[in-house]
Design an enzyme around this catalytic site. Sequence first.
Site, PDB file in Angstrom:
ATOM      1  N   HIS A   1      39.238  54.718  31.691  1.00  0.00           N
ATOM      2  CA  HIS A   1      38.920  54.032  32.954  1.00  0.00           C
ATOM      3  C   HIS A   1      37.810  54.749  33.730  1.00  0.00           C
ATOM      4  CE1 HIS A   1      41.781  50.739  33.047  1.00  0.00           C
ATOM      5  NE2 HIS A   1      42.664  51.558  32.477  1.00  0.00           N
TER       6      HIS A   1
ATOM      7  N   ASP B   1      42.079  46.768  32.642  1.00  0.00           N
ATOM      8  CA  ASP B   1      43.470  46.317  32.556  1.00  0.00           C
ATOM      9  C   ASP B   1      43.527  44.893  33.088  1.00  0.00           C
ATOM     10  OD1 ASP B   1      44.235  48.823  31.679  1.00  0.00           O
ATOM     11  OD2 ASP B   1      44.836  49.518  33.676  1.00  0.00           O
TER      12      ASP B   1
ATOM     13  N   GLU C   1      50.316  49.087  25.473  1.00  0.00           N
ATOM     14  CA  GLU C   1      49.740  48.503  26.699  1.00  0.00           C
ATOM     15  C   GLU C   1      49.013  47.203  26.344  1.00  0.00           C
ATOM     16  OE1 GLU C   1      47.323  51.187  28.994  1.00  0.00           O
ATOM     17  OE2 GLU C   1      49.023  52.455  29.506  1.00  0.00           O
TER      18      GLU C   1
ATOM     19  N   HIS D   1      45.568  46.678  28.368  1.00  0.00           N
ATOM     20  CA  HIS D   1      44.417  47.588  28.392  1.00  0.00           C
ATOM     21  C   HIS D   1      43.428  47.269  27.271  1.00  0.00           C
ATOM     22  CE1 HIS D   1      42.610  51.717  29.146  1.00  0.00           C
ATOM     23  NE2 HIS D   1      42.115  51.421  27.942  1.00  0.00           N
TER      24      HIS D   1
END
Length: 240
Positions: free
Chosen positions: A159, A166, A209, A212
């Site tokens: 990030h 996300d 995730e 993501h």
Amino acid sequence: MAQKRKLKKGIKKTLIFFRLILLVLFLSGFFYYGLDKYKKHSISNINRDVVKKLDYKVDLSMLVNYEHKIPKDYDLRLRNVEGNKEVATILYNDLNRMITLAKYEDGVELKINSAYRPNNIQKDIFDSYVKDYQKQGYSYSAAVQMTKISVAEPGYSEHETGLAIDFSESGNTVKNTKMWNWLAKNAYKYGFIKRYPNDKTNITKVKYEPWHYRYVGIELAKEIYDSNLTLEEYHEQNKK
Ligand SMILES: [Zn+2]
């Protein structure tokens, strides 16, 4: 004779009528499909020249994970996107195309929950997780180890590069499932890979995730998608 002529005239009139109908059908079909094609074409060209004009290169295969820190010479350039978020300039066009076409073609609304995070914000998130674990009675080092499963250490988060996004809408399970299913099937076409799949947690060292996504460019994303690799495995394979 006169009757025959009348009949001929009648046939001629009917033929002209049918021809007219055919012409109208043809024109409306052409207009409909042509317009559709034109729309798609213009959508897929949204701001394409923005990146072309930039004298700006990023190693899109760059591995950032628990043991690979963001390189010091990483050229961070950001652009604003919807919802007051920032992403790396290099992915801006493909992201825009993906969001627009998901909505236009499949009626799926992709919502960005988190994109670029500056180092200090990543540090705040990481520290707050560690503190929570410590409050539960874990030692500092145990708390750090447990935090690392769901939050990257500052300096080690995708990030912070602006290359990770996300996708989710808080509290909207139905919409999120729709979003994540669509992304799993289509995101690679726009250069994004599902970075932490369910069956690869032992390799990524990050929990599953589905939200993501990491931008690696269209070419590499297809290669990774087709071979079902993680970015870690891709790097391992290409070392040899
Ligand atoms: Zn993320």
